[in-house]
Design a protein around this motif. Structure first.
Motif, PDB file in Angstrom:
ATOM      1  N   UNK A  66       0.837  -1.193   0.000  1.00  0.00           N
ATOM      2  CA  UNK A  66       0.000   0.000   0.000  1.00  0.00           C
ATOM      3  C   UNK A  66       0.868   1.237   0.000  1.00  0.00           C
ATOM      4  N   UNK A  67       0.262   2.316  -0.389  1.00  0.00           N
ATOM      5  CA  UNK A  67       0.950   3.591  -0.381  1.00  0.00           C
ATOM      6  C   UNK A  67       0.736   4.218   0.991  1.00  0.00           C
ATOM      7  N   UNK A  68       1.776   4.783   1.595  1.00  0.00           N
ATOM      8  CA  UNK A  68       1.594   5.412   2.906  1.00  0.00           C
ATOM      9  C   UNK A  68       0.486   6.466   2.866  1.00  0.00           C
ATOM     10  N   UNK A  69      -0.322   6.487   3.902  1.00  0.00           N
ATOM     11  CA  UNK A  69      -1.424   7.438   3.980  1.00  0.00           C
ATOM     12  C   UNK A  69      -2.715   6.912   3.379  1.00  0.00           C
ATOM     13  N   UNK A  70      -2.663   5.745   2.768  1.00  0.00           N
ATOM     14  CA  UNK A  70      -3.858   5.139   2.164  1.00  0.00           C
ATOM     15  C   UNK A  70      -4.292   3.943   2.994  1.00  0.00           C
ATOM     16  N   UNK A  71      -5.584   3.672   2.965  1.00  0.00           N
ATOM     17  CA  UNK A  71      -6.109   2.507   3.668  1.00  0.00           C
ATOM     18  C   UNK A  71      -5.626   1.234   2.970  1.00  0.00           C
ATOM     19  N   UNK A  72      -5.387   0.208   3.762  1.00  0.00           N
ATOM     20  CA  UNK A  72      -5.033  -1.084   3.196  1.00  0.00           C
ATOM     21  C   UNK A  72      -6.265  -1.820   2.703  1.00  0.00           C
ATOM     22  N   UNK A  73      -6.034  -2.925   2.021  1.00  0.00           N
ATOM     23  CA  UNK A  73      -7.149  -3.699   1.465  1.00  0.00           C
ATOM     24  C   UNK A  73      -8.140  -4.170   2.523  1.00  0.00           C
ATOM     25  N   UNK A  74      -7.612  -4.624   3.652  1.00  0.00           N
ATOM     26  CA  UNK A  74      -8.508  -5.122   4.708  1.00  0.00           C
ATOM     27  C   UNK A  74      -9.407  -3.999   5.225  1.00  0.00           C
ATOM     28  N   UNK A  75      -8.855  -2.816   5.398  1.00  0.00           N
ATOM     29  CA  UNK A  75      -9.648  -1.679   5.875  1.00  0.00           C
ATOM     30  C   UNK A  75     -10.679  -1.269   4.826  1.00  0.00           C
ATOM     31  N   UNK A  76     -10.297  -1.285   3.556  1.00  0.00           N
ATOM     32  CA  UNK A  76     -11.243  -0.950   2.485  1.00  0.00           C
ATOM     33  C   UNK A  76     -12.351  -1.995   2.444  1.00  0.00           C
ATOM     34  N   UNK A  77     -12.001  -3.257   2.602  1.00  0.00           N
ATOM     35  CA  UNK A  77     -13.006  -4.323   2.607  1.00  0.00           C
ATOM     36  C   UNK A  77     -13.950  -4.160   3.799  1.00  0.00           C
ATOM     37  N   UNK A  78     -13.409  -3.798   4.954  1.00  0.00           N
ATOM     38  CA  UNK A  78     -14.248  -3.573   6.131  1.00  0.00           C
ATOM     39  C   UNK A  78     -15.240  -2.438   5.876  1.00  0.00           C
ATOM     40  N   UNK A  79     -14.775  -1.370   5.258  1.00  0.00           N
ATOM     41  CA  UNK A  79     -15.662  -0.247   4.943  1.00  0.00           C
ATOM     42  C   UNK A  79     -16.730  -0.659   3.932  1.00  0.00           C
ATOM     43  N   UNK A 118     -22.355  -2.375   2.892  1.00  0.00           N
ATOM     44  CA  UNK A 118     -23.288  -3.441   2.522  1.00  0.00           C
ATOM     45  C   UNK A 118     -24.267  -3.729   3.664  1.00  0.00           C
ATOM     46  N   UNK A 119     -23.765  -3.707   4.895  1.00  0.00           N
ATOM     47  CA  UNK A 119     -24.635  -3.932   6.055  1.00  0.00           C
ATOM     48  C   UNK A 119     -25.683  -2.819   6.174  1.00  0.00           C
ATOM     49  N   UNK A 120     -25.263  -1.588   5.916  1.00  0.00           N
ATOM     50  CA  UNK A 120     -26.211  -0.469   5.941  1.00  0.00           C
ATOM     51  C   UNK A 120     -27.277  -0.629   4.856  1.00  0.00           C
ATOM     52  N   UNK A 121     -26.850  -1.035   3.673  1.00  0.00           N
ATOM     53  CA  UNK A 121     -27.791  -1.235   2.569  1.00  0.00           C
ATOM     54  C   UNK A 121     -28.768  -2.368   2.893  1.00  0.00           C
ATOM     55  N   UNK A 125      -8.727  -1.248  -4.874  1.00  0.00           N
ATOM     56  CA  UNK A 125      -9.016  -1.984  -3.642  1.00  0.00           C
ATOM     57  C   UNK A 125     -10.511  -1.962  -3.336  1.00  0.00           C
ATOM     58  N   UNK A 126     -11.171  -0.824  -3.604  1.00  0.00           N
ATOM     59  CA  UNK A 126     -12.602  -0.746  -3.369  1.00  0.00           C
ATOM     60  C   UNK A 126     -13.354  -1.670  -4.332  1.00  0.00           C
ATOM     61  N   UNK A 127     -12.966  -1.655  -5.593  1.00  0.00           N
ATOM     62  CA  UNK A 127     -13.612  -2.514  -6.590  1.00  0.00           C
ATOM     63  C   UNK A 127     -13.452  -3.978  -6.188  1.00  0.00           C
ATOM     64  N   UNK A 128     -12.256  -4.331  -5.779  1.00  0.00           N
ATOM     65  CA  UNK A 128     -11.984  -5.704  -5.351  1.00  0.00           C
ATOM     66  C   UNK A 128     -12.815  -6.065  -4.108  1.00  0.00           C
ATOM     67  N   UNK A 129     -12.899  -5.131  -3.153  1.00  0.00           N
ATOM     68  CA  UNK A 129     -13.663  -5.387  -1.923  1.00  0.00           C
ATOM     69  C   UNK A 129     -15.142  -5.570  -2.234  1.00  0.00           C
TER      70      UNK A 129
END
Length: 161
Positions: free
Chosen positions: A32-45, A50-53, A146-150
């Motif tokens: 990951x690039x410093x200052x950016x969320x990692x894949x796990x964090x993006x997947x959690x978001x 999805x839970x809200x929807x 990462x968002x698309x993948x998540x």
């Protein structure tokens, strides 16, 4: 000297960003690039979204149900308030109609009060998800791939596991 003041500092900043080290994240070895969320964090978001929807229809149904129950007893209350000052207390039929509406009002309030706990529970779950999303996800930088993948992993039957 340059004709453009500020160009050298801007170029220096761009070069520094380009030379910034890529850090290996702890979420599956994803670079990951410093200052950016990692894949796990993006997947959690994405999961929180999805839970809200998924919760939205239940929240809408509970809200509609409680608003309808409230509107019903408020209509009866309005009728009672309008009728009471001119009620002919010597007319047994008029008193019977008034008492029937008073009974309907009491039943309406009881029904509304019965709906409140379930509605409050859904609102509480919704607000907790929104608070979590705001805390962890809002105004965070992430890579669109990462968002698309998540989001794609959430569409899989096993949830991407």
């Amino acid at each position: 000297m340059s004709d453009r003041p500020g160009l050298i500092p801007t170029l220096a900043a761009l070069l520094a960003m380009a030379a910034a080290p890529i850090v290996v994240a702890q979420d599956g070895g994803t670079a990951i690039t410093p200052g950016y969320m990692g894949r796990a964090a993006v997947r959690e978001c994405a999961q929180i979204g999805a839970d809200l929807a998924e919760l939205a229809p239940e929240l809408q149904n509970r809200s509609s149900e409680i608003h309808a129950a409230e509107a019903q007893y408020l209509r009866v209350e309005e009728w009672l308030d309008a009728t009471e000052p001119t009620l002919d207390r010597s007319d047994a039929n008029a008193l019977a109609r008034y008492n029937e509406q008073a009974r309907r009002y009491s039943e309406g309030v009881r029904h509304y009060n019965e709906l409140l706990p379930a509605h409050a529970a859904v609102v509480k779950r919704h607000n907790a998800l929104v608070d979590t999303h705001n805390e962890r996800c809002t105004k965070q930088k992430f890579l669109i791939k990462d968002e698309i993948e998540a989001r794609a992993s959430l569409q899989q039957p096993d949830g991407g596991n």
